[in-house]
Motif scaffolding. Structure first.
Motif, short mmCIF file in Angstrom:
data_model
loop_
_atom_site.label_atom_id
_atom_site.label_comp_id
_atom_site.label_asym_id
_atom_site.label_seq_id
_atom_site.Cartn_x
_atom_site.Cartn_y
_atom_site.Cartn_z
N PRO A 150 40.06 11.93 -7.68
CA PRO A 150 39.98 10.50 -8.05
C PRO A 150 39.48 9.59 -6.94
O PRO A 150 39.16 8.43 -7.21
CB PRO A 150 41.43 10.17 -8.44
CG PRO A 150 42.27 11.23 -7.81
CD PRO A 150 41.42 12.46 -7.78
N GLN A 151 39.36 10.10 -5.72
CA GLN A 151 38.78 9.27 -4.66
C GLN A 151 37.27 9.15 -4.80
O GLN A 151 36.64 8.30 -4.16
CB GLN A 151 39.12 9.83 -3.27
CG GLN A 151 38.40 11.10 -2.88
CD GLN A 151 39.12 12.37 -3.34
OE1 GLN A 151 39.97 12.31 -4.23
NE2 GLN A 151 38.79 13.49 -2.73
N VAL A 152 36.66 9.99 -5.66
CA VAL A 152 35.23 9.95 -5.91
C VAL A 152 34.96 9.10 -7.14
O VAL A 152 35.62 9.24 -8.18
CB VAL A 152 34.65 11.36 -6.12
CG1 VAL A 152 33.14 11.28 -6.39
CG2 VAL A 152 34.93 12.24 -4.90
N ILE A 153 33.98 8.21 -7.03
CA ILE A 153 33.60 7.32 -8.13
C ILE A 153 32.13 7.56 -8.44
O ILE A 153 31.29 7.52 -7.54
CB ILE A 153 33.82 5.85 -7.74
CG1 ILE A 153 35.29 5.59 -7.40
CG2 ILE A 153 33.35 4.93 -8.87
CD1 ILE A 153 35.53 4.26 -6.72
N GLY A 154 31.82 7.82 -9.71
CA GLY A 154 30.43 8.02 -10.10
C GLY A 154 30.35 8.58 -11.50
O GLY A 154 31.37 8.89 -12.13
N GLY A 155 29.13 8.73 -11.99
CA GLY A 155 28.92 9.37 -13.26
C GLY A 155 29.01 10.88 -13.11
O GLY A 155 29.08 11.42 -11.99
N LEU A 156 29.02 11.58 -14.24
CA LEU A 156 29.08 13.04 -14.22
C LEU A 156 28.09 13.61 -15.22
O LEU A 156 28.02 13.17 -16.37
CB LEU A 156 30.48 13.53 -14.57
CG LEU A 156 31.48 13.74 -13.44
CD1 LEU A 156 32.85 14.12 -14.01
CD2 LEU A 156 31.00 14.84 -12.49
N ASP A 157 27.34 14.60 -14.76
CA ASP A 157 26.50 15.40 -15.64
C ASP A 157 27.39 16.47 -16.26
O ASP A 157 27.83 17.39 -15.57
CB ASP A 157 25.35 16.02 -14.84
CG ASP A 157 24.58 17.04 -15.63
OD1 ASP A 157 24.55 16.94 -16.88
OD2 ASP A 157 23.99 17.95 -15.01
N LEU A 158 27.67 16.35 -17.54
CA LEU A 158 28.61 17.25 -18.19
C LEU A 158 28.00 18.61 -18.51
O LEU A 158 28.72 19.52 -18.91
CB LEU A 158 29.15 16.60 -19.47
CG LEU A 158 29.91 15.30 -19.26
CD1 LEU A 158 30.37 14.73 -20.59
CD2 LEU A 158 31.09 15.50 -18.32
N GLU A 159 26.70 18.75 -18.28
CA GLU A 159 26.05 20.04 -18.52
C GLU A 159 26.18 20.95 -17.30
O GLU A 159 26.50 22.14 -17.43
CB GLU A 159 24.58 19.83 -18.86
CG GLU A 159 23.83 21.12 -19.18
CD GLU A 159 22.44 20.84 -19.71
OE1 GLU A 159 21.47 21.31 -19.10
OE2 GLU A 159 22.34 20.14 -20.75
N ALA A 160 25.96 20.41 -16.10
CA ALA A 160 25.98 21.24 -14.89
C ALA A 160 27.11 20.86 -13.93
O ALA A 160 27.33 21.58 -12.96
CB ALA A 160 24.64 21.16 -14.17
N GLY B 20 27.53 18.17 -11.92
CA GLY B 20 27.24 17.39 -10.72
C GLY B 20 27.07 15.92 -11.03
O GLY B 20 27.47 15.43 -12.09
N THR B 21 26.46 15.21 -10.10
CA THR B 21 26.21 13.78 -10.30
C THR B 21 24.90 13.39 -9.65
O THR B 21 24.42 14.06 -8.74
CB THR B 21 27.35 12.92 -9.73
OG1 THR B 21 27.12 11.54 -10.10
CG2 THR B 21 27.43 13.00 -8.22
N TRP B 22 24.34 12.30 -10.12
CA TRP B 22 23.11 11.76 -9.55
C TRP B 22 23.43 10.74 -8.45
O TRP B 22 22.64 10.53 -7.56
CB TRP B 22 22.26 11.11 -10.63
CG TRP B 22 22.98 10.06 -11.42
CD1 TRP B 22 22.95 8.72 -11.23
CD2 TRP B 22 23.88 10.29 -12.52
NE1 TRP B 22 23.76 8.07 -12.14
CE2 TRP B 22 24.36 9.01 -12.95
CE3 TRP B 22 24.33 11.43 -13.20
CZ2 TRP B 22 25.24 8.88 -14.01
CZ3 TRP B 22 25.22 11.27 -14.24
CH2 TRP B 22 25.66 10.01 -14.64
N LEU B 23 24.61 10.12 -8.53
CA LEU B 23 25.00 9.11 -7.54
C LEU B 23 26.51 8.99 -7.55
O LEU B 23 27.13 8.92 -8.61
CB LEU B 23 24.35 7.77 -7.87
CG LEU B 23 24.60 6.59 -6.94
CD1 LEU B 23 23.41 5.61 -7.00
CD2 LEU B 23 25.89 5.82 -7.29
N GLY B 24 27.09 8.95 -6.34
CA GLY B 24 28.52 8.76 -6.26
C GLY B 24 28.91 8.20 -4.91
O GLY B 24 28.14 8.21 -3.95
N VAL B 25 30.16 7.71 -4.83
CA VAL B 25 30.69 7.12 -3.61
C VAL B 25 32.18 7.42 -3.57
O VAL B 25 32.80 7.72 -4.61
CB VAL B 25 30.42 5.59 -3.62
CG1 VAL B 25 31.20 4.89 -4.71
CG2 VAL B 25 30.69 4.97 -2.26
#
Length: 249
Positions: free
Chosen positions: A40-50, A52-57
């Motif tokens: 929960p310390q990570v904020i960002g979108g999620l690619d539900l297929e693989a 990962g994410t394209w951008l996070g903080v």
């Protein structure tokens, strides 16, 4: 993600500023920006297929974002590019060390930004050397850092023009929403059909099957607090939702 413009130590109150569009097929399953359930310390979108994410903080100030390199006909890498960002965000090693230990040959062509809050690095497996970035404004689309594609040149200028209005995000979202396509004489030649070059030449991409899925503005303040704002879109640029996640120190 197909466009990232960021300011690194380019504003006295906001050491990291990011305006980014993620372009993807609408059919690819995606979770909107939020705190990750397992970290929960990570904020960002999620690619539900693989996964990962394209951008996070993270709340501690770590940041990562990735784009693909457009190279039609090149065989696909063994691992998803979204792992590059996810693994950094879930670690506590320095940006420099993380870049140094990557096996870049396992991935399709990528551009990667990572910051541990103290330094910002850029690397690509289509460029020989990673770079520790000096204070300034940088941009990447689907070629290398600061490649002067018309959309990127335009976005960097609009980003610079928006800095004096912070913390107002309006002008950053305005630049990400620009749907003007480039005239044919100024189009880059990236090996895709002309119709695709035209479609992809705008900052905000829209069509029936592929386009800008998320526009994100990230503000990280000098005190360590942050604000991540995301607008999500469906086919033909239809607005799906808007969200804001803020932290304080």
């Amino acid at each position: 993600m197909c466009l990232i413009v960021l300011g690194w130590q380019a504003h006295a109150e906001f050491p990291l500023l990011v305006a980014a569009n993620r372009d993807e097929f609408y059919a690819r399953p995606t979770a909107f920006a939020a705190r990750w359930p397992d970290t929960p310390q990570v904020i960002g979108g999620l690619d539900l297929e693989a996964g990962g994410t394209w951008l996070g903080v993270t709340e501690s100030g770590r940041f990562a974002a990735v784009t693909n390199v457009r190279e039609p006909g090149v065989s696909k890498g063994r691992r998803s590019r979204g792992e590059l960002t996810r693994l950094f965000l879930q670690s506590d090693i320095s940006a420099e060390h993380y870049i140094a230990q990557l096996d870049m040959s396992e991935f399709s062509g990528f551009n990667l930004f990572v910051s541990d809050g103290h330094s910002l690095y850029y690397c690509s497996n289509r460029h020989a050397q990673a770079q520790r970035l000096l204070p300034g404004i940088y941009g990447v689309s689907n070629h290398l850092l600061d490649t002067p594609w018309p959309k990127l040149v335009k976005a960097r200028q609009a980003f610079a023009d928006a800095l004096p209005y912070l913390p107002d995000e309006t002008r950053f979202f305005d630049l990400l929403a620009d749907r003007e396509q480039v005239d044919d004489a100024r189009l880059p030649n990236t090996g895709v059909p002309l119709a695709w070059e035209r479609l992809l030449s705008s900052i905000f991409v829209q069509s029936e099957n592929y386009g800008t899925r998320a526009s994100t503005v990230l503000q990280q303040k000098i005190d360590g607090s942050l604000r991540l704002s995301e607008r999500s879109f469906g086919p033909n640029g239809q607005v799906l939702q808007s969200s804001v996640i803020s932290t304080s120190v």
